[in-house]
Enzyme design. Sequence first.
Site, PDB file in Angstrom:
ATOM      1  CB  CYS A  68       2.889  -4.648   3.149  1.00  0.00           C
ATOM      2  SG  CYS A  68       1.010  -4.968   2.528  1.00  0.00           S
ATOM      3  CG  HIS A  71       2.452   1.125   0.744  1.00  0.00           C
ATOM      4  ND1 HIS A  71       3.457   0.155   1.136  1.00  0.00           N
ATOM      5  CD2 HIS A  71       1.209   0.106   0.876  1.00  0.00           C
ATOM      6  CE1 HIS A  71       3.024  -1.003   1.797  1.00  0.00           C
ATOM      7  NE2 HIS A  71       1.766  -1.303   1.564  1.00  0.00           N
ATOM      8  CD  GLU A  72      -2.457   1.791   1.988  1.00  0.00           C
ATOM      9  OE1 GLU A  72      -3.271   0.986   1.281  1.00  0.00           O
ATOM     10  OE2 GLU A  72      -1.712   1.440   2.707  1.00  0.00           O
ATOM     11  CG  HIS A 131      -1.996  -2.393  -1.451  1.00  0.00           C
ATOM     12  ND1 HIS A 131      -1.609  -3.833  -1.542  1.00  0.00           N
ATOM     13  CD2 HIS A 131      -1.561  -1.852  -0.334  1.00  0.00           C
ATOM     14  CE1 HIS A 131      -0.856  -3.915  -0.293  1.00  0.00           C
ATOM     15  NE2 HIS A 131      -0.826  -2.925   0.132  1.00  0.00           N
TER      16      HIS A 131
END
Length: 234
Positions: A126, A168-169, A172
């Site tokens: 990351c 993953h995004e 966030h």
Amino acid sequence: MGTPSDRRPLAERVEELLAADGPLPIVSAGDPVLRRVAAPFDGQLEPSLLARFVEALRLTMHAAPGVGLAAPQVGVGLRIAVIEDPAPVPHEVRVARGRVPQPFRVLVNPSYEAVGAGRAAFFEGCLSVPGWQAVVARHTQVRLLARDEHGGAVDEVFAGWPARIVQHETDHLDGTLYLDRAELRSLASNRAMAELWGQVTPERAAVELGFGLPGVAGAGTAEGAGPPPPGAAV
């Protein structure tokens, strides 16, 4: 610019962020903005400012380098992310991880749901946790619902590495870091990755470091494009 005490309009804060030339500074783990649920985008940035912000995210992602970047990673708590992956990896990596090229795209207010029960585990990095990677098990296929930067609907199924980047995004934007989902016994510095764990899949790391893999069907990474990596950073 993400401090709770900063009560200026979001557009004003983004204008200030964009005033400097070059890539935007990336926020590191420990900053509260990375742990807050990002606000849905509903026009807080007028179209020309949104376009400039998106271009700044793209420039920053390329410079890092990474294959994805979410607005909170530059201190902006909006549900906006960008992804792009040229997938410059050897054939065996492409096959094992399902890492295929992805064009640049903007995800506004994204959400995802699993398609099927398949999961795969790979080392993941990351841009907001520089210098480290860890194995994360993620859905092998997801359905992404979002809008693009022009307001057009996005309803698409992603598989393999692209599915990992999407997860993953989007995480966030929900205040979740990859470490929250990682096998912590797998945590490795970039130096250790280069010297010990550069294999296509993390099976050997699992044996040597003592952690489990889902179904042992394979393993992989996401955010950055990184060195011929076990993983990539997002």
